[in-house]
Design an enzyme around this catalytic site. Sequence first.
Site, PDB file in Angstrom:
ATOM      1  N   THR A   1       0.978  -1.641  -0.206  1.00  0.00           N
ATOM      2  CA  THR A   1       0.030  -0.353  -0.429  1.00  0.00           C
ATOM      3  C   THR A   1       1.208   1.313   0.166  1.00  0.00           C
ATOM      4  OG1 THR A   1      -1.271  -1.503   1.782  1.00  0.00           O
ATOM      5  CG2 THR A   1      -1.584   0.979   1.547  1.00  0.00           C
TER       6      THR A   1
ATOM      7  N   ARG B   1       7.719  -2.527   2.267  1.00  0.00           N
ATOM      8  CA  ARG B   1       8.511  -2.537   4.132  1.00  0.00           C
ATOM      9  C   ARG B   1       8.518  -4.084   4.644  1.00  0.00           C
ATOM     10  NH1 ARG B   1       2.916   1.015   6.454  1.00  0.00           N
ATOM     11  NH2 ARG B   1       3.703   3.281   5.187  1.00  0.00           N
TER      12      ARG B   1
ATOM     13  N   SER C   1       6.845   3.215   8.327  1.00  0.00           N
ATOM     14  CA  SER C   1       5.107   4.541   8.770  1.00  0.00           C
ATOM     15  C   SER C   1       4.793   4.298  10.693  1.00  0.00           C
ATOM     16  CB  SER C   1       4.318   4.322   8.389  1.00  0.00           C
ATOM     17  OG  SER C   1       2.726   4.958   8.785  1.00  0.00           O
ATOM     18  N   HIS C   2       3.518   3.237  10.542  1.00  0.00           N
ATOM     19  CA  HIS C   2       2.580   2.909  11.921  1.00  0.00           C
ATOM     20  C   HIS C   2       3.953   1.631  12.780  1.00  0.00           C
ATOM     21  CE1 HIS C   2       0.763   1.928   9.399  1.00  0.00           C
ATOM     22  NE2 HIS C   2       0.397   0.024  10.297  1.00  0.00           N
TER      23      HIS C   2
ATOM     24  N   LYS D   1      10.259   4.424   0.170  1.00  0.00           N
ATOM     25  CA  LYS D   1       9.088   3.994  -0.525  1.00  0.00           C
ATOM     26  C   LYS D   1       9.607   5.572  -1.364  1.00  0.00           C
ATOM     27  CE  LYS D   1       6.455   7.028   0.835  1.00  0.00           C
ATOM     28  NZ  LYS D   1       4.943   7.343   1.441  1.00  0.00           N
TER      29      LYS D   1
ATOM     30  N   ASP E   1       1.445   9.437  13.596  1.00  0.00           N
ATOM     31  CA  ASP E   1       2.462   8.124  13.578  1.00  0.00           C
ATOM     32  C   ASP E   1       3.883   8.133  13.266  1.00  0.00           C
ATOM     33  OD1 ASP E   1       2.264   9.198  10.566  1.00  0.00           O
ATOM     34  OD2 ASP E   1       1.915   7.276  10.415  1.00  0.00           O
TER      35      ASP E   1
ATOM     36  N   ASP F   1       6.037   7.666  10.736  1.00  0.00           N
ATOM     37  CA  ASP F   1       6.518   9.523   9.998  1.00  0.00           C
ATOM     38  C   ASP F   1       5.403  10.468   9.605  1.00  0.00           C
ATOM     39  OD1 ASP F   1       4.318   7.558   8.594  1.00  0.00           O
ATOM     40  OD2 ASP F   1       5.430   7.922   6.409  1.00  0.00           O
TER      41      ASP F   1
ATOM     42  N   ASP G   1       2.231  11.436   9.172  1.00  0.00           N
ATOM     43  CA  ASP G   1       1.510  11.406   8.505  1.00  0.00           C
ATOM     44  C   ASP G   1       0.610  11.275   8.751  1.00  0.00           C
ATOM     45  OD1 ASP G   1       1.954   8.939   7.793  1.00  0.00           O
ATOM     46  OD2 ASP G   1       2.274   9.182   5.704  1.00  0.00           O
ATOM     47  N   ARG G   2      -0.376  10.695   9.715  1.00  0.00           N
ATOM     48  CA  ARG G   2      -1.071  10.528  10.603  1.00  0.00           C
ATOM     49  C   ARG G   2      -1.925  10.933  11.349  1.00  0.00           C
ATOM     50  NH1 ARG G   2      -2.415   4.213  10.527  1.00  0.00           N
ATOM     51  NH2 ARG G   2      -1.983   3.013   8.341  1.00  0.00           N
TER      52      ARG G   2
ATOM     53  N   THR H   1      -7.657   2.458  -0.981  1.00  0.00           N
ATOM     54  CA  THR H   1      -6.723   2.793   0.288  1.00  0.00           C
ATOM     55  C   THR H   1      -5.778   2.699  -0.684  1.00  0.00           C
ATOM     56  OG1 THR H   1      -8.206   0.617   0.893  1.00  0.00           O
ATOM     57  CG2 THR H   1      -5.962   1.431   1.437  1.00  0.00           C
TER      58      THR H   1
ATOM     59  N   GLU I   1      -8.576   9.321   4.582  1.00  0.00           N
ATOM     60  CA  GLU I   1      -8.227   8.066   4.613  1.00  0.00           C
ATOM     61  C   GLU I   1      -8.953   7.423   6.176  1.00  0.00           C
ATOM     62  OE1 GLU I   1      -6.088   5.168   2.191  1.00  0.00           O
ATOM     63  OE2 GLU I   1      -4.877   6.658   3.198  1.00  0.00           O
ATOM     64  N   GLU I   2     -10.020   6.655   6.368  1.00  0.00           N
ATOM     65  CA  GLU I   2     -10.258   6.368   7.972  1.00  0.00           C
ATOM     66  C   GLU I   2      -9.396   5.901   8.622  1.00  0.00           C
ATOM     67  OE1 GLU I   2      -9.664   3.251   8.832  1.00  0.00           O
ATOM     68  OE2 GLU I   2      -8.424   2.983   7.045  1.00  0.00           O
ATOM     69  N   SER I   3      -7.660   6.040   8.103  1.00  0.00           N
ATOM     70  CA  SER I   3      -6.859   5.057   8.812  1.00  0.00           C
ATOM     71  C   SER I   3      -5.833   6.374   9.829  1.00  0.00           C
ATOM     72  CB  SER I   3      -6.139   4.817   7.720  1.00  0.00           C
ATOM     73  OG  SER I   3      -5.953   5.127   7.018  1.00  0.00           O
TER      74      SER I   3
ATOM     75  N   LYS J   1      -0.995  12.515   3.231  1.00  0.00           N
ATOM     76  CA  LYS J   1      -1.622  12.975   4.001  1.00  0.00           C
ATOM     77  C   LYS J   1      -0.477  13.837   5.405  1.00  0.00           C
ATOM     78  CE  LYS J   1      -1.228   8.167   6.275  1.00  0.00           C
ATOM     79  NZ  LYS J   1      -1.007   7.517   5.112  1.00  0.00           N
TER      80      LYS J   1
ATOM     81  N   ARG K   1      -8.718  -6.628   7.729  1.00  0.00           N
ATOM     82  CA  ARG K   1      -9.352  -5.627   8.449  1.00  0.00           C
ATOM     83  C   ARG K   1     -11.037  -5.023   7.472  1.00  0.00           C
ATOM     84  NH1 ARG K   1      -5.241  -2.484   9.449  1.00  0.00           N
ATOM     85  NH2 ARG K   1      -3.308  -2.339   7.851  1.00  0.00           N
TER      86      ARG K   1
HETATM   87  C1  VG1 Z   1      -2.519   1.047   6.341  1.00  0.00           C
HETATM   88  C2  VG1 Z   1      -4.108   2.078   5.761  1.00  0.00           C
HETATM   89  C3  VG1 Z   1      -4.329   2.497   4.843  1.00  0.00           C
HETATM   90  C4  VG1 Z   1      -2.950   3.807   4.616  1.00  0.00           C
HETATM   91  C5  VG1 Z   1      -1.695   2.845   4.479  1.00  0.00           C
HETATM   92  C6  VG1 Z   1      -0.668   4.069   4.806  1.00  0.00           C
HETATM   93  O1  VG1 Z   1      -2.801   0.419   4.653  1.00  0.00           O
HETATM   94  O2  VG1 Z   1      -5.382   1.094   6.023  1.00  0.00           O
HETATM   95  O3  VG1 Z   1      -5.352   3.033   4.529  1.00  0.00           O
HETATM   96  O4  VG1 Z   1      -2.491   4.808   3.398  1.00  0.00           O
HETATM   97  O5  VG1 Z   1      -1.763   1.950   6.134  1.00  0.00           O
HETATM   98  O6  VG1 Z   1       0.089   4.661   5.876  1.00  0.00           O
HETATM   99  P1  VG1 Z   1      -3.004  -1.192   4.613  1.00  0.00           P
HETATM  100  O7  VG1 Z   1      -3.052  -1.764   3.534  1.00  0.00           O
HETATM  101  O8  VG1 Z   1      -2.391  -1.637   5.391  1.00  0.00           O
HETATM  102  O9  VG1 Z   1      -4.660  -1.383   4.923  1.00  0.00           O
HETATM  103  V1  VG1 Z   1       0.705   5.001   6.476  1.00  0.00           V
HETATM  104  O10 VG1 Z   1       1.059   5.679   7.789  1.00  0.00           O
HETATM  105  O11 VG1 Z   1       2.027   3.259   7.010  1.00  0.00           O
HETATM  106  O12 VG1 Z   1       2.164   5.458   5.348  1.00  0.00           O
HETATM  107 CO    CO Z   2       2.508   6.840   8.369  1.00  0.00          CO
END
Ligand code: VG1
Ligand code: CO
Length: 544
Positions: A18, A22, A113-114, A126, A278, A280, A282-283, A345, A364-366, A377, A497
């Site tokens: 996504t 990673r 990221s998270h 990335k 988070d 990096d 962006d959240r 997504t 996004e919901e995340s 983001k 999910r």
């Molecule tokens: C998750 C989230 C998605 C987001 C992605 C990257 O992806 O659901 O909405 O864009 O992480 O965010 P997935 O495929 O695990 O559902 V981040 O802050 O990890 O760059």
């Molecule tokens: Co992130």
Amino acid sequence: MAVEIRKTTPYPDQKPGTSGLRKKVKVFLQGNYLENFVQSVFDTVETADGATLVVGGDGRYFNRQAIQIILRMAAANGVGRVLVGRGGLLSTPAASCVIRKHRALGGFVLSASHNPGGPEEDFGIKFNVANGGPAPESFTDRVYQRSRVIDAYRIVSAPDLDIDTPGRSRIGDMEIEVIDPVADYAELMEHLFDFGLIRSGFRSGALTLRFDAMHAVTGPYAKRILEETLSAAPGSVVNAVPLEDFGGGHPDPNLVHARELAAVMYCGRPPTLGAASDGDGDRNMIMGANCFVTPSDSLAILAANAHLVPGYKDGLRGVARSMPTGRAVDRVAAAMGIECYETPTGWKFFGNLLDARRITLCGEESFGTGSDHVREKDGLWAVLFWLNLIALRKQSVAAIVADHWRRFGRDYYSRHDYEGIEVPVAEGIMGRLQDLLAELPGRAFGDYRVTLADDFRYVDPVDGSVSEHQGIRIAFDNSSRIVFRLSGTGTEGATLRVYMERYERDPNLHNLPTQEALADLIAIAEDLCQVKKRTGMAQPSVMT
Ligand code: VG1
Ligand code: CO
């Protein structure tokens, strides 16, 4: 400067998910693993000689070593200049800002990221393209194809470079500039929001804040912008020093992983706004006193109020949300008479819509919200947006949210994650759902009758590119919806999910506990996917 061409053999598993590639740190430490991927990117991107490249990351374990390798490879691949964040740091939105401002050909963002960090945990890389956004699928597919056949990479020999002191140096013909990671970003924020108003709110004590940087990259940005520039009380930003292992936690801003913040916001005398970001940066998670704002609601509320904020005073061109994101923003768009797009997504799908100026805000919901100011983001941006709104409307977060629901109705929303499922079991679950699709339309589950059941397929309205299998959508005649998809960011097993939402117009029913309000849908979801039955998990790993 002698360029060495070193032989290598391909790895089969370098397909970006996504958001980038990673893997466990251990995977990245295999011989040439990072080099193969980086060279595959250089082989794919058109490196105009002398072009500028941006490099930075979230500071997690292996960030510094990876940067040294990328710098030596960049010099060997004809890059003219590299901008590196001091200490190897650049939040994802700041990297996007720097790429755009300095007209770079793109940049490497080093982050998972998270996901947790440390020698036993995750690393990620990335590539963002010239618009500052994550490379589109057409690009990442080509990188992946290249990685499967790669047989050599280019590198120069050079001692490790000092990336902790601002200033310029060289590797051969390539110039390296170590930049302040915060400066360009902070300047951009100042143009978007009413800093004077927010500052007087903090100075008068009308506004108070707790921002939890979760020992991740946003710490230095939040300290500088919120405390130093905007006069939030010293100590408002906590866990502000980026650590290689994020202090052992998940740098994931939700009620489960940011429980320290949640505890503060739900007891005693909480500040006006609570927020977290988070790994990096962006959240964002937004909380008020005794109140949590779902990211889907936050997007809708920002959209409905955007015209009040300097950067968006001319209104919004359109909005977009990822498919599983709650549909609260759709109602705002309909009321404003603007377009609302539904994308797969991942932020990369917003890029074309933003570039084509079809949308101004998206989310996004995340816990991801952003706008056309960058192509990622942006966690801190969302926090500043809320601060600006609170200072302007002189209302609490809870009052702003309640007001919004009264106007538009409430979309109860929750996501249930089932982590660490064995891959064949997860595939079985998705396979079963696929098989059910044809027979579902018209079927009733108690009061819920299925009106649509499909596997989401996205046709990009700008370039016509098609993305298949982006999640199973099941909609019901009472405006409820369930979505199922597998995560594309995990590094161990599979994560299912399950996203559920139910619309409620009646203001007397706007204060139910979310899981209670969604109880019927939760039961229907299990009936459909049988995740509990098939995995033996009694509960989701995380509910947001
Ligand atoms: C998750 C989230 C998605 C987001 C992605 C990257 O992806 O659901 O909405 O864009 O992480 O965010 P997935 O495929 O695990 O559902 V981040 O802050 O990890 O760059
Ligand atoms: Co992130």
